[in-house]
Design an enzyme around this catalytic site. Structure first.
Site, PDB file in Angstrom:
ATOM      1  N   GLY A  92       0.923  -1.186   0.000  1.00 56.74           N
ATOM      2  CA  GLY A  92      -0.002   0.002  -0.048  1.00 56.74           C
ATOM      3  C   GLY A  92       0.819   1.241   0.063  1.00 56.74           C
TER       4      GLY A  92
ATOM      5  CD  GLU B  37      -2.509  -6.930   8.822  1.00 54.13           C
ATOM      6  OE1 GLU B  37      -1.243  -7.070   9.698  1.00 54.13           O
ATOM      7  OE2 GLU B  37      -2.472  -5.652   8.672  1.00 54.13           O
TER       8      GLU B  37
END
Lengths: 700, 700
Positions: free
Chosen positions: A188, A452
């Site tokens: 990101g 994650e």
């Protein structure tokens, strides 16, 4: 433009319906909201930030669903920058800015700068490095991102292909991408925004201090595994990639339209020695070898913290979907009772929330928001209590924390991702429309089950821990228990051979809350024991056991949710004013029985419950839903999701569902400003434009 | 622009991997493709149309995910018009055009014209009306849509609020929307495209022929329920709405970006008497009363046909998601065996498809594509066989057909919508990216569980039928059976009191296919009997039983899938060359056992299976997956989904996954052509533009 629709009213009055719902329950919404959301001043902060953002035109959300991807990023960056300016004007702190991002409800192109980038510098940089970088970071003079994952390696960090070769002659590292698949990927804020990146690369150090190392990739080098570098990637003035770097945005995805998830490759790109973050490892000036120091387990502590936060976030996301579904399904009416004898008439149409087929999809999810809440708080407290120990070098508490947070991350993000979709389908036709407010939420949240720590993969960490614990208890069945898991396993081993399946009903047919908790615990212990047997006694291959182990992780995590919810009924939640504690008890029972019902054969085959319990579940769940139903609207009100965040015609607080839907379509849809030419004989698309289709061809 | 990435190769060769997979299975792909897809010349037609479309720049799909909603519709209309021109140039028929829409893979703004609009005229217009309208429709001189659903009434057609009042003085109908919620809503092709609409409205006819009817809405009128009108809605030259009509597009949705789902309201809009479609009902010139004629059940016949087609479509959609998942998870490697003793090295990373946690998500869905296929064919054949009877006025066969098609619509669209998401998650990180090719597919297909009969609602039609059948069998247990359901129920009633749960394994521990079918049948019969008992003997309210009944519908539909799959093994599929029949048998077993495992407590509580069967399921499923694994790539190849339709970097036939992903990002992403200004101090967004953020504000 005024027209005859301006004065039309909907046939049913949604606002009056929701008012009646609110009048029908004695729950004190403010009190329950405080109970749920006072931690870290969440409620006050939310109110403060909504007040500001909702007055800024730039944060108006009515058009964003229809924008092109390029404009979505454009808007995202404009908003990220505006938040920084507003923050300085208003004196906002970091938490305020994070709240603004949460309420703005799209990933900010600054997101990684504010999170992983700054955290990595804080945790892994030396004091000297921190002194250099932290002021620049906090002042946003540079914008950072975190470039770990690659095109063909995500979870398997040890398999990363990017290399950083130590060149002792020039005192530099040479960062290089030997394969196409070494490309950094998904990171990101990297694609268009960042000026700097944390780059994780395999550190290669020459084997001999003297003699030129071989040119072949690793020959003559020792691989010290993934290390962390801070690397400038774009020229400050032109914002163009530096020589030797190829970097860009990876393109449209399910969600994250406002975020520039990026790719990056290096062509023998040179960085100074100071690029390596040296709190835990440094290349020695004397020997040229890698010197490690300290224990990076504290880093896992913060990863564990992040996973704990995912549960707290998950409950709010689910609360949002459930808020929309409950309010809309209270306003929406459909059909009359099949068994009704009344004559046909409008008022006899039933609220969707009064059909069991509506309730069974929405109310267990409403109960789930509270289940997630109490375990989120439990994990938060546990982390706070353990933090001091961890920071002083005692990593003992980390194992249990890490295991629980991994299993719960997997379970809670799965429950919530699936729950959003269940709510959407329960709203049927309008659920599919932009007025549901779930289009963006769904697209963004679908990432959670795989990021994650992929939800299937991380459960292996959980079960490895449980098998280890069970092994220890089998070996020393009377050692002093270290934690609740030890206690459970010890008790299980004592009673295992005499086990009789339990009922969750007392002899009068009433639910027995303690028995509910007990059967969840028994199932977990029994499945843990089977896993221990299969792996350590029968020596099965790990791979063969993977599915069974995944199910164990889920059972273990469900048991944590049920246990913490039950505990909360007697502690924090018990002191709320009537009828809230009773309603929360109903939520607890509904959550537990619904969960039990979904995995009933697992409870049966572990001898946790009686077969007769299973045959009574459906009726019991129906009754619990009937008890909960009058409080549904006030329960979702208590989650205090502001209309600004909901961004949903179906879910707005006031209940004017149809007015809002019509307003969106008739007054706010830019497509309705264009008149088209529908005749296939003409290549013209916009009527009168005479463009012969060139406009759209140019975009393909 | 050339750069150093041009010559980089991925670390693993995906093309070689897929080639090795194909070499490892002896399945004859062409033969199996013909077996699956020769009906209605599907394969040849697909090949013919792909050949043409893939050469047209307008049909290049690489940019559409990033376009604005306005441009998506613009593109959709341009393509719809182009298909008409190409069709005339190439001599395509209706099926060819439908294939073009399928391959183009977005809803055409002409879609409703080609389907519901023309079908309604064909089925409900009088001969005279057909003579007037059909040439205009087939020539696309007018573009039609179907405006039935409204803002607050979808499934409940009898609750529609739009009225059409018969005015005998002027020989006209006055169509009117008395409430905001009377607005037509969701109707495809209505928003911007259509010139005409089929409008469904409550027909109000004056109670007295003489005397002026009252002004109040229904006073003085008799409501004859929903009737069907053909109504011009836009002026031919300007394409502006006619006076008294407000019409537009409802705005962005989950999917269908290219489709203008619309809304429409009427303000005392007058249409001539000929607007009412009069095959089944007409206002008498003499009496002014409504005269009905004929039996509109034939209309339900075609609805049933549509639901049957949904299964055939569903299998192809699922095949597409599974094709992507199987190919990508064969190419993708991740981690080494946990139990491996080999030294670290690239080549020992395992294919994701070799992890049981990968297999358990993908391979049962691969098996499901075949399960859906054989039942889709069965329904197709059943409909063809019954059609003659239905058209000659014998509606007997309709009940079973309608019931089966409703239950199967619900089950198959749920399986496929959920299956797409399961495949996506199994692909983890890259599954979330645009390169998966599933973003659009998922967004579009999520509509299916709630349209054409909501999946929860229509199951009530199924169980009402089953209860009726069971009641008849209880009353006359030895009557001659009319269909397989009668036979099943009769057999159940005979054996009910002596039932012993069955194993699906023979005494040697091998699977017994007939026993598998038997337990699915027993469960259906047992649940049907319980439903009959609950409703007719214990007189429970229908509403209270709804959840139980929904589960019965699912069980009944699962039994149909299992039975038809089993039958096909011995008929059509049995004659394929080796090893295909054995592989299909493995698919049958995997589908059945996986389904059984997901609802195991329902099988247990109905005494369908032995408890010991359940404990053996997990191992048996693992073994079946091991048997199936070597054939996975060739099985998806057999579904013959062209790369043009897949539109997936992860799923392309050649297996060059990483090259494709990188190409999409680095060479085709328009966002990478813009350089942004990431400094929050400046309001400028595009670097050097000096626009101070005005560009994006203007779009909000």
């Amino acid at each position: 433009m005024p027209d005859f629709t301006d004065h039309l009213k909907p046939r049913y009055n949604g606002a009056a319906t929701l008012q009646a719902e609110r009048n029908g329950s004695a729950i004190c919404v403010d009190e329950l909201s405080q109970h749920l959301l006072s931690r870290d001043c969440f409620l006050e902060r939310q109110e403060k930030i909504v007040e500001v953002l909702s007055q800024e035109k730039l944060f108006n959300k009515s058009q964003q669903l229809g924008l092109s991807r390029v404009d979505r990023y454009h808007l995202g960056l404009a908003r990220a920058k505006a938040i920084q300016r507003i923050a300085r004007r208003q004196g906002w702190d970091h938490d305020d800015c994070m709240m603004a991002e949460y309420l703005n409800d799209e990933m900010s192109p600054y997101h990684l700068h504010m999170t992983m980038f700054v955290t990595t510098i804080r945790e892994q940089a030396s004091q000297q490095q921190k002194q250099h970088w932290m002021p620049r970071i906090l002042n946003y003079d540079i914008i950072g991102c975190y470039a770990q994952g690659e095109l063909s390696h995500g979870s398997n960090v040890r398999g990363l292909e990017t290399v950083a070769k130590w060149d002792p002659v020039n005192n530099e590292f040479e960062i290089h991408s030997p394969y196409l698949t070494a490309s950094k990927w998904w990171n990101g804020s990297l694609g268009r925004t960042a000026t700097h990146a944390i780059v994780v690369a395999q550190l290669l150090v020459p084997k001999q201090q003297h003699g030129k190392p071989s040119d072949s990739l690793e020959a003559g080098y020792e691989n010290h595994g993934p290390q962390t570098f801070i690397v400038p990637i774009r020229e400050q003035r032109t914002h163009q990639p530096l020589q030797g770097i190829v970097v860009g945005d990876i393109g449209p995805k399910y969600g994250y339209a406002s975020m520039d998830n990026g790719y990056m490759l290096f062509d023998h790109f040179r960085v100074p020695k100071s690029a390596l973050l040296t709190r835990y490892a440094e290349v020695s000036d004397e020997t040229g070898a890698l010197v490690r120091r300290g224990h990076p387990a504290v880093v896992y502590g913060s990863l564990t913290f992040v996973r704990g936060q995912i549960i707290m976030h998950a409950r709010l996301v689910l609360a949002r979907a459930v808020t929309v579904a409950v309010r809309y399904c209270a306003v929406r009416r459909q059909f009359r009772y099949r068994d009704s004898t009344a004559a046909s008439g409008a008022c006899t149409e039933l609220q969707v929330l009064d059909y069991p087929t509506g309730r069974i999809r929405i109310l267990p999810l409403l109960a789930t928001t509270f289940a997630l809440h109490y375990t989120g708080e439990y994990m938060d407290d546990l982390y706070s209590r353990s933090r001091e120990a961890i920071e002083s070098g005692d990593f003992g508490p980390l194992a249990e924390l890490h295991s629980a947070s991994s299993g719960l991350k997997s379970l809670s993000t799965t429950l919530v991702a699936d729950g959003i979709e269940t709510c959407r389908r329960a709203m049927r036709g309008h659920g599919f429309g932009g007025g549901s407010g779930l289009v963006g939420l769904n697209a963004e949240y679908l990432s959670k089950p795989t990021v994650e720590g992929d939800n299937w993969m991380i459960t292996q960490q959980v079960v490895a821990y449980l098998i280890k614990k069970m092994t220890a208890v089998v070996q020393s069945p009377t050692a002093s228990p270290q934690d609740p898991t030890d206690e459970l396993f010890q008790s299980f081993l004592k009673r295992r051979l005499h086990r009789k399946p339990q009922s969750v009903f007392d002899p009068h047919g009433h639910l027995d809350d303690q028995a509910i908790v007990d059967v969840f615990k028994w199932r977990t212990a029994d499945l843990s024991y089977r896993a221990y047997q299969a792996r350590l006694v029968e020596k099965n291959l790990w791979t063969r056991l993977m599915i069974q182990l995944h199910n164990l992780s889920r059972a273990y995590s469900e048991q944590i949710l049920v246990t913490n919810f039950h505990t909360a009924l007697h502690s924090t939640a018990g002191s709320l004013s009537s009828p809230t504690p009773d309603v929360l008890r109903t939520c607890f029972r509904l959550f537990a029985l619904y969960t039990l019902s979904n995995s009933s054969s697992s409870f049966l085959l572990t001898d946790s419950v009686l077969r007769s319990t299973l045959t009574m579940l459906d009726d019991s769940i129906l009754e619990l839903m009937t008890e909960l139903r009058p409080h549904a609207v006030k329960l979702v009100d208590s989650w205090a999701i502001p209309d600004f965040l909901l961004n949903s015609a179906l879910g707005r607080y006031h209940g004017k569902v149809y007015e809002e839907l019509f307003n969106m379509a008739h007054r706010k849809n830019p497509l309705n400003k264009v008149t088209f030419n529908p005749d296939w004989r003409s290549e013209e698309i916009v009527l009168g434009s005479g463009d012969q289709g060139r406009h759209i061809l140019a975009k393909l």
